[in-house]
Structures are given as structure tokens and as C-alpha cells.
Design a protein around this motif. Structure first.
Motif, short mmCIF file in Angstrom:
data_model
loop_
_atom_site.label_atom_id
_atom_site.label_comp_id
_atom_site.label_asym_id
_atom_site.label_seq_id
_atom_site.Cartn_x
_atom_site.Cartn_y
_atom_site.Cartn_z
N PRO A 58 0.85 -1.20 0.00
CA PRO A 58 0.00 0.00 0.00
C PRO A 58 0.89 1.25 0.00
N ALA A 59 0.36 2.32 -0.57
CA ALA A 59 1.15 3.57 -0.58
C ALA A 59 1.37 4.02 0.87
N GLU A 60 2.54 4.61 1.12
CA GLU A 60 2.86 5.03 2.49
C GLU A 60 1.85 6.03 3.02
N ASP A 61 1.40 5.80 4.24
CA ASP A 61 0.41 6.66 4.91
C ASP A 61 -0.83 6.90 4.04
N GLY A 62 -1.18 5.91 3.24
CA GLY A 62 -2.38 6.04 2.40
C GLY A 62 -2.29 7.17 1.39
N GLN A 63 -1.06 7.52 1.03
CA GLN A 63 -0.86 8.64 0.08
C GLN A 63 -1.53 8.38 -1.26
N GLU A 64 -1.95 9.45 -1.90
CA GLU A 64 -2.55 9.35 -3.22
C GLU A 64 -1.46 9.11 -4.28
N LEU A 65 -1.76 8.27 -5.25
CA LEU A 65 -0.85 8.13 -6.39
C LEU A 65 -1.36 9.06 -7.48
N VAL A 66 -0.55 10.03 -7.83
CA VAL A 66 -0.99 11.03 -8.81
C VAL A 66 -0.33 10.73 -10.15
N SER A 67 -1.13 10.68 -11.20
CA SER A 67 -0.57 10.27 -12.49
C SER A 67 -0.97 11.20 -13.64
N PRO A 68 -0.03 11.42 -14.56
CA PRO A 68 -0.35 12.22 -15.75
C PRO A 68 -1.21 11.45 -16.74
N CYS A 69 -1.48 10.16 -16.46
CA CYS A 69 -2.31 9.37 -17.39
C CYS A 69 -3.78 9.38 -16.99
N LEU A 70 -4.10 10.03 -15.87
CA LEU A 70 -5.51 10.12 -15.44
C LEU A 70 -5.98 11.55 -15.66
N SER A 71 -7.29 11.69 -15.94
CA SER A 71 -7.83 13.02 -16.19
C SER A 71 -7.55 13.95 -15.01
N GLY A 90 -8.29 16.32 -12.23
CA GLY A 90 -9.52 16.45 -11.44
C GLY A 90 -10.12 15.09 -11.07
N PHE A 91 -9.61 14.02 -11.68
CA PHE A 91 -10.16 12.70 -11.33
C PHE A 91 -9.60 12.24 -9.98
N ARG A 92 -10.42 11.69 -9.15
CA ARG A 92 -10.03 11.10 -7.86
C ARG A 92 -10.79 9.79 -7.71
N GLY A 93 -10.10 8.77 -7.24
CA GLY A 93 -10.81 7.51 -7.04
C GLY A 93 -9.95 6.49 -6.32
N GLU A 94 -10.43 5.27 -6.31
CA GLU A 94 -9.68 4.17 -5.68
C GLU A 94 -9.49 3.07 -6.70
N TRP A 95 -8.40 2.37 -6.58
CA TRP A 95 -8.13 1.26 -7.49
C TRP A 95 -7.56 0.10 -6.71
N GLU A 96 -8.21 -1.05 -6.88
CA GLU A 96 -7.73 -2.23 -6.16
C GLU A 96 -6.92 -3.11 -7.08
N HIS A 97 -5.76 -3.47 -6.62
CA HIS A 97 -4.88 -4.34 -7.42
C HIS A 97 -4.15 -5.26 -6.46
N ALA A 98 -4.19 -6.56 -6.74
CA ALA A 98 -3.51 -7.57 -5.91
C ALA A 98 -3.81 -7.35 -4.42
N ARG A 149 -5.30 4.85 -3.49
CA ARG A 149 -6.02 6.09 -3.80
C ARG A 149 -5.32 6.73 -4.99
N ILE A 150 -6.07 7.04 -6.00
CA ILE A 150 -5.43 7.55 -7.22
C ILE A 150 -6.06 8.87 -7.65
N ALA A 151 -5.27 9.67 -8.37
CA ALA A 151 -5.77 10.97 -8.81
C ALA A 151 -5.06 11.40 -10.08
N GLY A 152 -5.76 12.20 -10.88
CA GLY A 152 -5.16 12.79 -12.07
C GLY A 152 -4.29 13.98 -11.70
N GLN A 153 -3.37 14.26 -12.57
CA GLN A 153 -2.42 15.35 -12.29
C GLN A 153 -2.90 16.63 -12.98
N GLU A 154 -2.87 17.72 -12.23
CA GLU A 154 -3.21 19.01 -12.84
C GLU A 154 -1.97 19.44 -13.61
N ALA A 155 -2.06 19.44 -14.92
CA ALA A 155 -0.86 19.82 -15.68
C ALA A 155 -1.27 20.45 -16.99
#
Ligand SMILES: O=c1[nH]cnc2c1ncn2[C@@H]1O[C@H](COP(=O)(O)OP(=O)(O)O)[C@@H](O)[C@H]1O
Ligand SMILES: [Ca+2]
Length: 470
Positions: free
Chosen positions: A300-313, A315-323, A328-334
Motif C-alpha cells: 500500500p502507498a505510504e500513509d495512504g498517500q494518493e498516487l498522482v498520475s499524468p495518465c488520469l484526467s 480532477g479525477f479522484r478515485g480508488e483502485w484495487e490491485h492484488a 487512492r489515485i488521482a489525475g495530475q493538474e498539468a
């Protein structure tokens, strides 16, 4: 009764002896005849039943299979008398995103390549690795798939039908002890089943075997293995945890320039092939998503940190379950195009990871799994029938989906990332934009997966083990 009533009394005694003796002899003869008939029926039944079920493919020495003690003793020596023999094989595919059962029915004339006559298929989600921390919970799913096999295979064939599970990337990516615990649990369930299980019935398959087995499947189904002059096709499989490429090189240059770990020798149906085959662990679509997001497999990300990615819209925020981990995932303002930013990030992930071969341009390729799902998802192929596309179609679709995602949320938050990834992965492997790929889920009603090839290979290696002694 009728005889004795008509015979005069003086001669009755004597006369009675004769028919009595006759009766006795007749009884003995009838008894012996009956015994002989019963014995004949019994021998014929045993011979037909076991020969047809096991002999051609599976009546192999215990040492070769590690078969459960006692079962081989029931399998008589000698082939079936006439006609095609019927046999079944059960292959479980423990993939990273799901477990599937394939029940194959084969028919074979003695000495000939087996013919696949039927397949029954059922898939369950999630994959086995999702039960790593509570292995007991993996049993009901396995049992459910075993019940499919029981319903499909006639009772008389159960004991002679081999049952095998091979796990792929999901278990490869787990810590060794966790994976072994899961495999032990599955083996326990298998051993309680009525099917033929060997010591090696449950294992983690290595990546090269996975690619080679899928190559056997597609070349068997397209006819190249049965008719060697017909030419072979290459195969591309994109799973959740790993991805494979396999083809038969025709150019000496490919053999010379490929690192040894990319070349493998395969013996199947009396021929030997020198194949180019490689499985990239961690470059399956789900693992690639995690890498692009900047996460680590199983952590899991440290301290429940959000993973921010340039591949997500943005303003998008959500959760993604894998293995079994929820991120917690979010799009990057760029500023800039989502496609370009995402492509840059994906290129970083792929850099120096993929071996490129020139020859792939000239080989006909079939692509399965997530290549298929993604293409169907964006309408590049028919979701039911599959179809063909050119590699560049993935890039065009990626650009379109990513651009649309800049202004409104896409139907799946990962679609821009997934299409960009597939497009760049194919380019890294050496496929030019105009290269045609065939996308199939089934050929002749059979799933295009490694499972059929692995079952054939198993059967074929057993008959090779058998033939020197026979
Ligand atoms: O036998 C099959 N028939 C149809 N699709 C399959 C089959 N096996 C795997 N897939 C597809 O493969 C993808 C997931 O890959 P999988 O879970 O096998 O990961 P892995 O190969 O990396 O372990 C999904 O798109 C799933 O639909
Ligand atoms: Ca797979």
C-alpha cells in the motif's frame, strides 16, 4: 417333468439317470460357458474402458507422471483395439486476474496427432493471488470449477483424466512462501477430487513455457502444426501481470542477434522448433498501470498517500484495487496534452525493458487477452467475433480517448493509460504502425490461451516418455 411322465416305470430309474447325468453335464457346461462369457465381458470392458480412456495419451509409467499410487495399476498395458480413442484433460489457468478451467476432449487414431473434439471453459474472478492471506477462501472457487469438469466428463473417465493447474504472473509476483501455501491448498482440493493427479499437478509455470504453450495453441488451431508446410503464426498475449511474445524465426539474423534467454527449443508432435519467446514479468496491463501510477507491487502507498498520475484526467479522484491492495489515485493538474504527458510517463516505464526484433514485421501475429479486450472496448474490433487492426489503431484510439478525457471523464479512468501503454509496448517490440494484427478470443470455438498448448505438450511429452520403452 414332461419326459419322466411319459417314461414307463421299469425303465424309469435307468432312464432317469441318463437325463440326470445329462442335466449335470449341461449345468457344468452352462456354468463354464457363463463363467467364460462373464470373464470375456469383464476383460473386454476393462480393456476397452481403460485403453480408450488412458492408453493413447495417459497410460504412462508412474515415474513419468508421479500419478497417485494405485491408479496406474488399473490401467492395462496394450493399446485399444480399433477406432479413435477418446480422452479428456483438465487444465486450470491460475492467472493474475482470474482462475479458469479448460476441459478438453480429444480423439486420436493410434499413432496420429490428437484431434481436439470439444472444449468446456469457465472463468472466475479474482485470481488465486487475491487469497494469499487467507488460503482457505481459495477452495470454494477451485471446487466450483472442478464441478464444471465433473459435469462435463463422463463418470467412467474421471479416474483416468489428468488434472493440472498452472499459475502465471499473479503467483510469480507473490513472495515464495505465500505462493507455495496457495499451491498446497489447491493440491489438497485436487487430491480429494476423483481425477488423476500427480505430484506435479499444481505449479507456477515459467514465462517461456507460457508463451510457447500459447504459440502451440494458436498454431494448432490455425493448422500450422498439423500441416508443417503451411507456415506458422506468431502470438502476443497481454495478461494482467506479464506479457509474452513468441514466434518462429525464419531469418538467421534473428537467431544470431537475440540473447540466449529469448530463444528456446520446442519438441512437439515429432518436430523440433527453435522459437523466439519471451515473457516480460511486470509488463502485464495491471502491473504496468501500477508502475505508471508510481506504486509498488503488493505494498500500500505510504500513509495512504494518493498516487498522482499524468495518465488520469485532471480532477479525477478515485480508488483502485490491485492484488488485494487498494490505492487512492488521482489525475495530475498539468498543462499540455494528456496523451503526450501520459506517453512520456509510459515510455519511462518501458525504457530498456523490451527487446526489439526486426523480423516481427514479416510474421503474421495473433494477439489475445487484454489486446483483445481493449480493442473491443473502443470498437476497433467486434467484441464477439474479434477481427483485425493495424498497430497504429491503438495509437489513434489512445489519442482520441486521452483528448476526450481532458474535457469530460472517460467511461473508464484507465482507458487513456491502457491504450497508450499497448500502443507503445507494441512499438517497443518492433511492430510498425501499419502492421496488421489478428485479434481473437476463440478459434473454432476454442479459447486462444496457453491452456490447450500446455495440455498438448503434456500429453505429447508423456507419449515420448512412453515410446522408448514400448
Ligand atoms: O482463456 C482465456 N480466455 C479468454 N480470456 C482470457 C483467457 N485467459 C486469460 N484471458 C484474459 O487475460 C487477461 C488477464 O490475464 P491473466 O489474468 O491471465 O494475467 P496473467 O496472464 O498475467 O497471469 C484478461 O483480459 C482475460 O480476459
Ligand atoms: Ca494469462
Amino acid at each position: 417333468m414332461l419326459g419322466s411322465a411319459l417314461v414307463p416305470s421299469s425303465t424309469h430309474e435307468e432312464m432317469r439317470k441318463i437325463p440326470n447325468n445329462g442335466n449335470l453335464r449341461m449345468t457344468k457346461v452352462a456354468y463354464l460357458l457363463g463363467l467364460f462369457v462373464c470373464l470375456f465381458i469383464y476383460v473386454a470392458y476393462i480393456k476397452w474402458h481403460w485403453a480408450s480412456a488412458t492408453q493413447a495419451f495417459l497410460g504412462i509409467p508412474e515415474a513419468a507422471t508421479g500419478a497417485r499410487r494405485g491408479q496406474q495399476a488399473l490401467s492395462p498395458p496394450g493399446p485399444a483395439a480399433h477406432g479413435p480413442e477418446v480422452a479428456y484433460g483438465i487444465m486450470f489457468d491460475a492467472g493474475s486476474t482470474g482462475t479458469r478451467v479448460h476441459v478438453f476432449q480429444f480423439s486420436r487414431q493410434p499413432g496420429e496427432t490428437p484431434t481436439l473434439t470439444h472444449e468446456t471453459f469457465k472463468a472466475l474472478k479474482p485470481g488465486l493471488s487475491a487469497y494469499a492471506d487467507d488460503v482457505e477462501k481459495s477452495a470454494p472457487g477451485i471446487q466450483e470449477l472442478l464441478d464444471v469438469a465433473k459435469q462435463d466428463i463422463p463418470f467412467d473417465f474421471w479416474k483416468a483424466t489428468p488434472l493440472v493447474l498452472k499459475a502465471t504472473a499473479g503467483l510469480r509476483l507473490l513472495p515464495g512462501e505465500k505462493a507455495q501455501k496457495l499451491l498446497r491448498k489447491v493440491k489438497e482440493v485436487f487430491e480429494a477430487s476423483p481425477f488423476l493427479v500427480g505430484d506435479d499437478c499444481v505449479s507456477i509455470m515459467n514465462g517461456t513455457d507460457e508463451g510457447v504453450s500459447a504459440w502451440i495453441t494458436v498454431n494448432f488451431l490455425t493448422g500450422g502444426l498439423k500441416t508443417p508446410g503451411r507456415g506458422s503464426v506468431g502470438m502476443l498475449d497481454l495478461g494482467g501481470g506479464s506479457t509474452q511474445i513468441t514466434f518462429l524465426p525464419r531469418l538467421e539474423g534473428t537467431l544470431q542477434t537475440s540473447p540466449p534467454s529469448f530463444l528456446t527449443s520446442l519438441q512437439v508432435f515429432n518436430r523440433t522448433y527453435r522459437l523466439y519467446s519471451y515473457s516480460y514479468l511486470g509488463l502485464g496491463l495491471m502491473s504496468a498501470r501500477l508502475a505508471v501510477l508510481g506504486g509498488e507491487e503488493g505494498k500500500p502507498a505510504e500513509d495512504g498517500q494518493e498516487l498522482v498520475s499524468p495518465c488520469l484526467s485532471a480532477g479525477f479522484r478515485g480508488e483502485w484495487e490491485h492484488a488485494e491492495v487498494t490505492y487512492r489515485i488521482a489525475g495530475q493538474e498539468a498543462a499540455g496534452s494528456l496523451y503526450q504527458l501520459c506517453a512520456r510517463r509510459v515510455s519511462e516505464i518501458l525504457r530498456n525493458k523490451v527487446h526489439r526484433t526486426e523480423e516481427v514485421k514479416d510474421v503474421e501475429f495473433y494477439a489475445f487477452s487484454y489486446y483483445y479486450d481493449l480493442a473491443a472496448n473502443v470498437g476497433l474490433i467486434d467484441a464477439e467475433k474479434g477481427g483485425s487492426l493495424v498497430v497504429e489503431d491503438f495509437e489513434i484510439a489512445a489519442k482520441y480517448v486521452c483528448r476526450t478525457a481532458e474535457t469530460r471523464p472517460p467511461p473508464s479512468p484507465f482507458l487513456c493509460l491502457d491504450l497508450t501503454y499497448v500502443s507503445l509496448l507494441l512499438q517497443e517490440l518492433g511492430f510498425p504502425g501499419d502492421k496488421v494484427l489478428k485479434l481473437t478470443r476463440k478459434i473454432d470455438n476454442v479459447e486462444t490461451s496457453w491452456a490447450l498448448g500446455a495440455t498438448f505438450h503434456y500429453i505429447d511429452s508423456l507419449s515420448r516418455h512412453k515410446s522408448p520403452a514400448s
